[in-house]
Design a protein around this motif. Structure first.
Motif, PDB file in Angstrom:
ATOM      1  N   UNK A  83       0.832  -1.180   0.000  1.00 40.64           N
ATOM      2  CA  UNK A  83       0.000   0.000   0.000  1.00 40.64           C
ATOM      3  C   UNK A  83       0.867   1.230   0.000  1.00 40.64           C
ATOM      4  N   UNK A  84       0.392   2.281  -0.619  1.00 39.07           N
ATOM      5  CA  UNK A  84       1.130   3.531  -0.618  1.00 39.07           C
ATOM      6  C   UNK A  84       0.641   4.446  -1.715  1.00 39.07           C
ATOM      7  N   UNK A  85       1.053   5.719  -1.610  1.00 38.46           N
ATOM      8  CA  UNK A  85       0.686   6.685  -2.633  1.00 38.46           C
ATOM      9  C   UNK A  85       1.511   6.435  -3.883  1.00 38.46           C
ATOM     10  N   UNK A  86       0.929   6.785  -5.016  1.00 42.25           N
ATOM     11  CA  UNK A  86       1.585   6.560  -6.301  1.00 42.25           C
ATOM     12  C   UNK A  86       2.897   7.337  -6.392  1.00 42.25           C
ATOM     13  N   UNK A  87       3.839   6.732  -7.085  1.00 44.74           N
ATOM     14  CA  UNK A  87       5.141   7.333  -7.338  1.00 44.74           C
ATOM     15  C   UNK A  87       5.202   7.638  -8.828  1.00 44.74           C
TER      16      UNK A  87
END
Length: 198
Positions: A83-87
């Motif tokens: 999970x995580x914000x887009x790079x």
């Protein structure tokens, strides 16, 4: 009777030759089609139809694993797993991709240009949006160095970055310096605060 068998053999032989010629033409047409496919088009196919995570090997020798969430004119947004914000990754920073065999073959078969608006969104366009929203970012440089701060402005092939701690707001007293960074030197840009990439 012999003549009937003779003509049947000739028909079978002619059918076989036609099939071989059609197969040769089909394979040549397929080779020509494949020779025109770009990495961007294959990433669009993976974004739409991909089943697994993609492993991105970047020019700074980091490996980013995630789903392709968006593809622009010259960039790809990767949502890291689990999970995580887009790079944001410029396509020029991608060295290699690790895909499942199904996604690899499917990306060649299903390659498409994607939505017209997104095809026109350049790396600079997205950086200008991050600058407008004043989103703090972590910029990975191709040399392996990491810079944190806020993008003040983005030009055609570079951007201005006000350096400050990732958790600090961009205030005059918090800014430790400024860098003018070329797009060619960027391996990835990671928003340090929630930001919706296109």
């Amino acid at each position: 009777m012999r003549w009937d068998r003779f003509f049947e053999d000739l028909e079978d032989q002619l059918d076989s030759e036609w099939e071989a010629e059609r197969a040769a033409l089909d394979s040549e047409a397929e080779r020509l089609r494949l020779s025109r496919i770009t990495l961007r088009e294959r990433l669009v196919a993976v974004a739409g139809e991909g089943e697994g995570a993609v492993s991105f090997e970047l020019c700074d020798e980091t490996v980013l694993v995630g789903r392709v969430s968006a593809v622009g004119a010259d960039w790809v947004a990767v949502a890291p797993e689990p999970r995580g914000d887009a790079v944001l990754v410029p396509l020029s920073a991608v060295v290699a991709l690790g895909l499942t065999q199904i996604d690899l073959v499917g990306s060649a078969r299903g390659a498409s240009a994607g939505p017209a608006l997104r095809r026109r969104m350049t790396f600079g366009f997205v950086l200008r949006d991050l600058a407008r929203k004043r989103v703090p970012v972590r910029v990975q440089i191709a040399t392996g160095r990491s810079l944190t701060g806020t993008i003040d402005r983005a030009g055609a092939d570079h951007f201005d970055l006000a350096l400050h701690d990732a958790g600090a707001p961009r205030r005059r007293g918090e800014v430790a310096g400024y860098r003018l960074v070329t797009f060619a030197a960027v391996a990835s840009v990671r928003p340090e605060a929630p930001a919706a990439l296109p």
